[in-house]
Motif scaffolding. Sequence first.
Motif, mmCIF file in Angstrom:
data_model
loop_
_atom_site.group_PDB
_atom_site.id
_atom_site.type_symbol
_atom_site.label_atom_id
_atom_site.label_comp_id
_atom_site.label_asym_id
_atom_site.label_seq_id
_atom_site.Cartn_x
_atom_site.Cartn_y
_atom_site.Cartn_z
ATOM 1 N N LEU A 204 0.932 -1.292 0.097
ATOM 2 C CA LEU A 204 0.107 0.014 -0.037
ATOM 3 C C LEU A 204 0.857 1.334 0.153
ATOM 4 O O LEU A 204 0.646 2.086 -0.787
ATOM 5 C CB LEU A 204 -0.951 -0.123 1.178
ATOM 6 N N PRO A 205 1.767 1.471 1.000
ATOM 7 C CA PRO A 205 2.489 2.717 0.896
ATOM 8 C C PRO A 205 3.401 2.936 -0.286
ATOM 9 O O PRO A 205 3.749 4.040 -0.424
ATOM 10 C CB PRO A 205 3.424 2.426 2.379
ATOM 11 N N ALA A 206 3.537 2.042 -1.112
ATOM 12 C CA ALA A 206 4.471 2.309 -2.347
ATOM 13 C C ALA A 206 3.934 3.040 -3.222
ATOM 14 O O ALA A 206 4.590 3.881 -3.847
ATOM 15 C CB ALA A 206 4.967 1.063 -2.754
ATOM 16 N N GLY A 207 2.684 2.933 -3.605
ATOM 17 C CA GLY A 207 2.157 3.499 -4.790
ATOM 18 C C GLY A 207 0.629 4.114 -4.647
ATOM 19 O O GLY A 207 0.392 4.686 -3.643
ATOM 20 N N GLN B 246 0.186 19.277 2.010
ATOM 21 C CA GLN B 246 0.142 19.284 0.490
ATOM 22 C C GLN B 246 0.898 17.824 0.173
ATOM 23 O O GLN B 246 0.390 16.890 -0.770
ATOM 24 C CB GLN B 246 1.169 20.443 -0.169
ATOM 25 N N MET B 247 1.728 17.275 1.050
ATOM 26 C CA MET B 247 2.466 16.182 0.772
ATOM 27 C C MET B 247 1.614 14.907 0.744
ATOM 28 O O MET B 247 1.552 14.078 0.105
ATOM 29 C CB MET B 247 3.617 16.055 1.745
ATOM 30 N N LEU B 248 0.647 15.111 1.851
ATOM 31 C CA LEU B 248 -0.339 13.989 2.102
ATOM 32 C C LEU B 248 -1.174 13.953 0.945
ATOM 33 O O LEU B 248 -1.791 12.839 0.560
ATOM 34 C CB LEU B 248 -1.298 14.440 3.244
ATOM 35 N N ASP B 249 -1.506 15.052 0.363
ATOM 36 C CA ASP B 249 -2.331 14.975 -0.932
ATOM 37 C C ASP B 249 -1.855 14.157 -2.119
ATOM 38 O O ASP B 249 -2.378 13.536 -2.762
ATOM 39 C CB ASP B 249 -2.179 16.398 -1.518
ATOM 40 N N TRP B 250 -0.356 14.221 -2.168
ATOM 41 C CA TRP B 250 0.209 13.487 -3.265
ATOM 42 C C TRP B 250 0.369 11.984 -2.823
ATOM 43 O O TRP B 250 0.413 11.271 -3.898
ATOM 44 C CB TRP B 250 1.663 14.129 -3.596
ATOM 45 N N TYR B 251 0.301 11.710 -1.598
ATOM 46 C CA TYR B 251 0.227 10.460 -1.120
ATOM 47 C C TYR B 251 -1.155 9.798 -1.542
ATOM 48 O O TYR B 251 -1.328 8.551 -1.895
ATOM 49 C CB TYR B 251 0.531 10.148 0.421
ATOM 50 N N THR B 252 -1.826 10.678 -1.416
ATOM 51 C CA THR B 252 -3.460 10.287 -1.711
ATOM 52 C C THR B 252 -3.915 10.185 -2.939
ATOM 53 O O THR B 252 -4.951 9.454 -3.423
ATOM 54 C CB THR B 252 -4.389 11.221 -0.921
ATOM 55 N N CYS B 253 -3.043 10.709 -3.895
ATOM 56 C CA CYS B 253 -3.668 10.778 -5.351
ATOM 57 C C CYS B 253 -3.492 9.181 -5.888
ATOM 58 O O CYS B 253 -2.478 8.525 -5.564
ATOM 59 C CB CYS B 253 -2.587 11.500 -6.018
ATOM 60 N N SER B 254 -4.798 8.887 -6.199
ATOM 61 C CA SER B 254 -4.961 7.493 -6.703
ATOM 62 C C SER B 254 -4.692 7.404 -8.232
ATOM 63 O O SER B 254 -4.941 6.375 -8.614
ATOM 64 C CB SER B 254 -6.312 7.035 -6.337
#
Lengths: 683, 322, 256
Positions: free
Chosen positions: A220-223, A268-276
């Motif tokens: 999960l955390p990878a992509g 903002q970084m959390l946003d990029w992690y969340t981008c599916s």
Amino acid sequence: MISKPILVLLAFLASLVAFGIRVYPRFSHMMMGQKADCFGNWLERIKALLVYFAGQARLFRFKDTGTAHFFIFWGFLLLFPTILQGILEGLFPEFVLPVLGTFGPILLFQDLIAVAVIVGVLYGLYYRLVVKPERYKKSHQFEGSLVLVFIFTIMFSLLCTNGLMQNLGEAPPSAMAGWRPVSAMCGSLFEGMSEHAQHTLKELFYWIHLGVVLVFLPLLPAGKHFHVITSLPAVFLRNLEPPGKLSPAQTFDGLPGVGKVENFTWRQMLDWYTCSECGRCQEVCPAYNSGAPLSPKLLMMDLRDHLYERGAALRRNGRTNNDVHNPLNKPLTGDVIADETLWACTTCYACDQECPLFVEHVQPIVDMRRFLLTQQRVGNELMSALNNLRRYGNSFGKSERQRALWTKGFNPKIKDIRKSPAQTLWFLGDYASYNPTLTEITQATARVFTKAGLDFGVLYDAERNAGNDVRRVGEDGLFELLRQKNKNALEKCEYEQVVTTDPHTYNTLKNEYELNGKATAVYHYTELLDKLIAAGQLPIKRKLGYTVTYHDPCYLGRYNNVYDPPRRVLKALGCQIVEMPRNRDRALCCGAGGGRIWMEEQNVTERPSENRIREAIGLTNVEYFVVACPKDVTMYCDAVKTTGNENTLQVKDLIELVEEALQDESATATTVSAPADSESTHS
Amino acid sequence: MKDDICVVVETLRGEVTDTTFSMLAAGRELANGLNTGLTALLVGHEVQGLAQNLGAADKVACIESSALVDFNPEAYLRVIAECLKAEPPRVVLFGSTAMGTDLACGIAMQLNAPVITSCRTVAVEDGLPTYACLTCGGKIVAQGPIPGPMCVVIVMPGGYKAEQGRIDKTPAVYALATPAVDGARTVFNQYIEPEVTDVDITKESILVSVGRGIQNQDNIELAEKLAAVLGGVVSGSRPVVDQGWLPTPRMVGKSGKMVKPKLYLAVGISGAPEHLEGIPEAETMIAINTDEKAPIFDVAHYGTTADAVELLPALTEKLKQA
Amino acid sequence: MDIIVPIKFVPDLVEELEIDDSTGLLDRTFVRMIPNELDEHALEQALLLKEKQGGTVTVITLDYGDVDEALFTAKAKGADRIIKISGDDFDQGVDNHATTAILQQAISDIPFDLVLTGTQAVDDLDGSVGPLLAARLGLPYVGYIVRVASDNGTLTVAKEYPGGLTAEIDVTMPAVLGIQAAEKPPRYVVTSLVMEAMKSATIDEQGAGERADEPLAEVSGMAIPESGAHAEMIAGDAQEVAEALIGVMREKGIVG
């Protein structure tokens, strides 16, 4: 032979450890980011969670995949007890979860949910592998398909395990009694096999089921599937400020703007992690679809990957050096993100509006533009516009004293609100004031206001560009200067409300000026007309009977939710509205926003404005393309010409139709080339 | 040369420039009015042959040296200063050019004479010489007397056509002693040729010329379309070239090319003197500028304040239909 | 390389210019004074040279009344020192002879290798700042410069002639150069950095000293040029004007 419980325990721990090892760096990278204020307003946040997380509301904007995802999402959540059951029964043989593992109706529910998930997954696979939509291009498609296969496997192996348990008489009583019909059906696939074979198969399916789950977790955390974990905090902590209010520039090493990825906020970084990587933002992006080098989706992915790389490198050796391959030497702008990508954005907000996970795309673009300006990585045209804005307060490079030239000929003279109080302060904006092609429309607006009995005045030479697009282009300091100058002028005036014809001006006055104490009521002229009509104060003399289509301006519609007032006005004028396929918050930007009207045109395959006109041409019987923004007038008039549609479609500002409807029945409609007396009619 | 009107001749690569002839025309007017002689000062290497072209002058004084083949600011300044100090003229005329402006002020300071810039025309009334300059982008004319006993005047082309300075007479030519020029702190290296292009605007008879008023690069396309329909090409003023919207060989004006087309369509060009220098004659000039006070309308034959963005496509369409 | 950039303020031609009836000269009441465009190029060229080779850039101007913002902007762009010289009635305009005499005094204690200034200004009536200053300082002057390169102490410049031709000239420093165009357009410096400079930087203020009288040509009067000829103006909307113009072109035999 190691016992099963031990194996399960080891597998479970291995999965947890692997997950921990992979998720920790993500967390520490995020800690590199700047602080963000995304807390408070808990009630509203909980509501958002219910609507957008639980309700998956935005996902349904794409109906079919939205529905599939709804089932996959809910299916997974609701079937979580079965995973728990799987692990626990592995550790403690014969363990059965109370109620969730025994109660008949719940078991039936689980079976049916599993089917729904499988249907959703199969649709997803069909969509990925057969339909192959454009918006998935360059996303990690293999990972997407793989995870769908994983989910299918988890569901199918669950059903088969359950089915086989029923065959072997090991299932809970209610299951044996028939409350798991789907599992039973799967079990019937193996009925012919020997008991020994079925036992082995059951164990196999058990391990497949558990194994895939335990492998899935650390992946999960990878992509792009990190969103499975981060979507809840992301939606919960989303930005509750009005969309039209940008965060001001922060300074790093004496320069405003974001030049390094760690200058972004952790949120903002959390946003990029969340981008599916779903690409819905890309689908609606006018820049991307015109062939410009910007994809909001790829922007998020690039930022995320760069964060991973740089974060890891910083942890390893923490220093830049001469090694060309050292990720620390890679500049954020110019290398990771190209300058042209950042300048291509029109800030139309379609991406932010579309994203089911509320990932913000516009703010990081503006943040990086702020930095580009400090490095003089600006095109000549934009530099020229900014110089003019700084020296003259308008982008045209004309003297302030020419701002009110359009008022020549009005008798009585348009009220100077610097000298006499008025109920309404009309803040015009640069385009309405200075652009010669728009003078007639501005004058028509004045005549309509007068006929409506509105007590209004203008600032004459004291008005400056309101600064909306100055800020979006990245010149926050100049925005603040212009805002201060305007506020100084406004301070000296007496008024109760502000009206403007320019949605960009409207947006910043309403959301970023903080006109407190004095008038906080800022209206777009369509809102004002709507109110006047409702109060019976607009003397409409005739019904126009035209068939029109209405284009929602970005800064009026998406940014400020003003969709209905203009439509009500059109209906009150007796016009029939035919909506374009992309309307309201799906309206396609004309391409002028975000300062793009001040920049050189990029090499595009088709201008957004031309694409929009073609969309309108596709409607039957529409005579007029109605707009409510001065920039839209110029952009779409051009587009009608360049697409060769002068004889098919005509662009009209709403005010022109209003003026026509205010004329007596006997008069014919004219476009007046000189301002008229306020009380006379024209023929 | 003493008390004469002196014109400092400009040559570029062995040819006398048009500006020189404009200066000679101005100088002739002064010489006649003040009843004195007109001397041309010709500096260079093996230039006596060029002297025959300078018939407007009564005399041509030559200073020759191999060190003066190509314009070298410091060397030229020295030799001219020495020569003029020895025989101070009444008025010294320089061209408002890359060569003339390097020299004029230095000469003026050395001769302790006043200097007048951007002089368009001169006149003599009742034995008193006067000047008229165009300043502030051509928006203002300043006038006054040309003071004595000596004055340096920098002449802008436009007040006098080159033809006025070409007179078919043979002046008296004589050589002056060449002062030493070693140790000059400027040294000429070489010329660097301009870019070669397929379009030579000086040879085109129809030019659609764009200025700052075209507002952005995209609108140049409108000019291109119109030019194509007319059978001409697009040219531009300096600001447009500096912005990178047109390549340098398309520049019309003092730093660009001089053009003599049948039709010159000036779109969004204000008419600053530097640009007008590039169009000494156009048979027909039509100016399109939303500013009705733009100086271009003083020079154009026809004009309109219609918006170019609407007018150019309208013209193109109608011409296509014709 | 230490470079001095004198900046002259000139009337902004965007505004309409009028003549003051009482003086017969330019009416400066509503005139906005802005830095001479070519001086901005000179500053840009100076900053480019500083970026390549190090050294300092000093910007100096006469105080016409509203020069601070321009000076702080120069500082924000990268100038090291900013100087303004005040004097009586500078706001009525200062001719180039007086300007260069004042500049000469002001820079007499500043060591420099180059003075870069615009090759001309829109309101020049008595020569230009560059060559006058060079004459006063006894230094070589080359104008119409479009390129400046320094290599091991040798300065090579490109001087622009008509038609795009340029001449390469070597110049011994110290020298004065008249810039026609910097190698890049004058840079844009963001407002927040200018505001920063306003807070943290200081302008050296000096007074202008006495100056000797010098021979000057008198301006007896100014006027808005009335041309003998004026274009025949064509009015109407785009379609009407287009028709009329095509008529003209047919008449002249330009189109068939």
